[in-house]
Design a protein around this motif. Structure first.
Motif, short mmCIF file in Angstrom:
data_model
loop_
_atom_site.label_atom_id
_atom_site.label_comp_id
_atom_site.label_asym_id
_atom_site.label_seq_id
_atom_site.Cartn_x
_atom_site.Cartn_y
_atom_site.Cartn_z
N GLY A 8 11.51 20.09 38.00
CA GLY A 8 12.22 19.49 37.09
C GLY A 8 11.71 20.44 35.48
O GLY A 8 11.48 21.42 35.52
N ILE A 9 12.30 19.72 34.37
CA ILE A 9 11.89 20.22 33.06
C ILE A 9 10.11 19.70 32.84
O ILE A 9 10.04 18.75 33.05
CB ILE A 9 12.72 19.25 32.13
N MET A 48 9.77 24.13 28.27
CA MET A 48 10.52 23.48 27.25
C MET A 48 10.16 24.19 25.86
O MET A 48 11.20 24.26 25.11
CB MET A 48 10.51 22.20 26.98
N LEU A 49 9.13 24.51 25.55
CA LEU A 49 8.36 24.66 24.24
C LEU A 49 7.55 26.10 24.44
O LEU A 49 6.71 26.28 25.35
CB LEU A 49 7.74 23.47 23.59
N ILE A 55 0.73 21.37 18.79
CA ILE A 55 1.07 20.15 19.21
C ILE A 55 -0.28 19.33 18.98
O ILE A 55 -1.27 19.89 19.77
CB ILE A 55 1.42 19.80 20.51
N ILE A 56 -0.39 18.43 17.95
CA ILE A 56 -1.63 17.83 17.76
C ILE A 56 -2.05 16.87 18.71
O ILE A 56 -3.12 16.34 19.33
CB ILE A 56 -1.53 17.02 16.34
N ASP A 57 -0.78 15.84 19.21
CA ASP A 57 -1.09 14.70 20.20
C ASP A 57 -1.53 15.40 21.45
O ASP A 57 -0.64 16.20 22.15
CB ASP A 57 0.35 14.25 20.12
N ASN A 59 -1.22 14.03 24.02
CA ASN A 59 -1.02 13.17 25.11
C ASN A 59 0.53 13.70 25.80
O ASN A 59 1.65 13.22 25.87
CB ASN A 59 -0.51 11.81 24.44
N THR A 60 0.50 14.85 26.14
CA THR A 60 1.56 15.45 26.70
C THR A 60 1.08 16.55 28.04
O THR A 60 0.16 16.85 28.01
CB THR A 60 2.57 16.37 25.63
N THR A 61 2.13 16.93 28.74
CA THR A 61 1.84 17.80 29.90
C THR A 61 1.54 19.24 29.61
O THR A 61 2.51 19.82 28.56
CB THR A 61 2.76 17.73 31.12
N LYS A 64 4.72 21.99 29.87
CA LYS A 64 5.72 21.91 29.02
C LYS A 64 5.89 23.31 28.28
O LYS A 64 6.75 23.56 27.77
CB LYS A 64 5.61 20.68 28.15
N LYS B 5 4.41 6.36 20.03
CA LYS B 5 5.34 6.85 21.07
C LYS B 5 6.46 5.65 21.46
O LYS B 5 6.25 4.66 21.34
CB LYS B 5 4.40 6.89 22.50
N PHE B 52 12.13 13.24 30.67
CA PHE B 52 13.24 14.12 30.44
C PHE B 52 14.17 14.34 31.68
O PHE B 52 15.36 14.23 31.38
CB PHE B 52 12.82 15.51 29.98
N ASN B 53 13.46 14.36 32.88
CA ASN B 53 14.27 14.33 33.99
C ASN B 53 15.06 13.35 34.26
O ASN B 53 16.17 13.27 34.57
CB ASN B 53 13.35 15.03 35.08
N ILE B 56 18.11 13.05 31.88
CA ILE B 56 19.35 13.79 32.56
C ILE B 56 19.87 13.07 33.61
O ILE B 56 21.09 12.92 33.75
CB ILE B 56 18.98 15.43 32.61
N ILE B 160 14.04 19.07 23.67
CA ILE B 160 13.06 19.97 23.26
C ILE B 160 12.72 19.38 21.84
O ILE B 160 11.50 19.51 21.31
CB ILE B 160 13.66 21.42 23.13
N GLU B 164 9.08 17.00 21.28
CA GLU B 164 7.92 17.86 20.94
C GLU B 164 6.52 17.10 21.08
O GLU B 164 5.44 17.63 21.39
CB GLU B 164 8.17 18.35 19.68
N MET B 165 6.42 15.76 20.64
CA MET B 165 5.40 14.82 20.43
C MET B 165 4.91 14.09 21.73
O MET B 165 3.94 13.48 21.78
CB MET B 165 5.28 14.15 19.32
N GLY B 166 5.81 14.17 22.63
CA GLY B 166 5.56 13.25 23.75
C GLY B 166 6.18 13.74 25.24
O GLY B 166 7.16 14.78 24.93
N ASP B 167 6.33 13.03 25.93
CA ASP B 167 7.10 13.60 27.30
C ASP B 167 8.30 12.68 27.60
O ASP B 167 8.71 12.57 28.74
CB ASP B 167 6.11 13.41 28.28
#
Lengths: 160, 206
Positions: A8-9, A48-49, A55-57, A59-61, A64, B5, B52-53, B56, B160, B164-167
């Protein structure tokens, strides 16, 4: 009998043997296939990026971003027994999907550069690429022989 | 309290956003209907907060080929409006304006493209003006840009920029059906997280 592994994305997966790895509809994102022909251990990442450090947060994978996804995927391949010096890469994506007057940044181009920089840091050569331009791409990767097919709505299919 | 969020939104805030979508899409659909001379039904909008997935998949699946019109908005709300037109709607718009369907929707000529962009522009303007009046906001609409491609590749653009700040992605999803046929279209409003705070504050549900 191999499996079809859908990436996936902001995701990556590892396959081997008869597995087929697929990631659909890369736009400005980048698909990176890592292939070790000596063991058949194969990874496909969909970032994606470009850069996680912006990225400050937290809370993300990590999957990405180019700078975190590719080292992580390589570590996993190594842990599974891949012969790292034999690994080669094929990359696709990084398109500009919309021509707008105020695209803050050309994220596709930045993604291409970030993936290439990450691969260079990991000392992985790029065997083939199909990047940029303005259309989406689906990437199919056969772990059996490292073959990669790119299919798109307008350009049809080709092997890289 | 500021929303950090998208998934922090409460049920009342989601209801308010649904109503924003209702008012915006009602206005935009009226504009489309009068330009096309067709009856257009709209469904009750959905407010979706999805990864994201899943986002879509929710709008049709990654490899579905569709026309995407991207319209950036800024001012009191920053973000995007995205129209997802089925291929048969592109044919219908072209034949409404020019009397004949395009031979190949992948190679539209300049006049056909600009007619579709203008349609998107008017609809986005109508949508945004309705919200702006409701909440006392100033919102600017940039010129649209269109592409026909796989949905996943089209949706990667808001994913994108908004992701950017989360999923996750937040969008208000409005479905339209033209002349009671299978001609369908979607209109998505994708606000950035910061401007979502601002919008909710203006609407008294921050």
């Amino acid at each position: 009998m191999g499996q079809k592994l859908i990436v996936g994305i902001s995701d990556w997966k590892i396959g081997k043997g008869d597995d087929i790895l697929v990631t659909y509809a890369l736009g400005s994102c980048i698909g990176t296939c890592l292939y070790d022909k000596t063991t058949g251990i194969s990874g496909l990442s969909h970032i994606m990026l470009p850069d996680s450090t912006a990225i400050i947060d937290g809370n993300t994978t990590r999957m990405k971003f180019a700078d975190t996804a590719l080292p992580d995927m390589l570590d996993r391949m190594r842990a599974m027994g891949a012969n790292v010096p034999a690994i080669k890469a094929k990359i696709a994506g990084g398109a500009v999907m919309f021509q707008t007057t105020n695209s803050k940044f050309n994220i596709g181009q930045r993604n291409i550069e970030a993936v290439k920089a990450a691969l260079q840091r990991l000392r992985i050569p790029i065997l083939a690429e199909d990047v940029g331009l303005n259309y989406g791409r689906t990437m199919t990767f056969w772990a059996q022989n490292g073959a990669v097919e790119i299919s798109s709505t307008i350009m049809g299919k080709k092997m890289i | 309290m500021a929303i950090g969020k998208y998934e922090d939104l409460n049920a009342m805030q989601i209801d308010v956003l649904r109503e924003v979508g209702n008012i915006g899409s009602g206005n935009a659909t009226t504009a489309l209907s009068s330009m096309m001379g067709k009856v257009i039904d709209i469904e009750v909008p959905h407010v979706e907060v999805l990864d994201f997935n899943a986002a879509i998949d929710a709008v049709g699946g990654p490899e579905k080929v569709i026309a995407g019109l991207l319209i950036r908005i800024n001012g009191d709300i920053d973000g995007m409006i995205m129209f997802l037109f089925e291929q048969n709607l592109i044919s219908l718009i072209v034949s409404t304006f020019f009397g004949a369907e395009p031979e190949n929707i992948f190679s539209l000529n300049e006049a056909e493209l600009s007619a579709i962009n203008e349609m998107g522009n008017i609809m986005a303007g109508s949508y945004v003006n309705a919200i702006a009046q409701l909440a006392g906001l100033t919102i600017d609409v940039e010129p649209p840009s269109m592409t026909i491609d796989m949905l996943g590749a089209i949706m990667s653009v808001p994913a994108i920029e908004m992701g950017e700040m989360g999923d996750k992605l937040l969008f208000i999803d409005n479905n339209m059906k033209i002349d009671d046929t299978s001609i369908r279209s979607k209109m998505l409003l994708l606000p950035t997280i910061d401007s979502l705070d601002h919008l909710l504050e203006k609407l008294g549900v921050a």
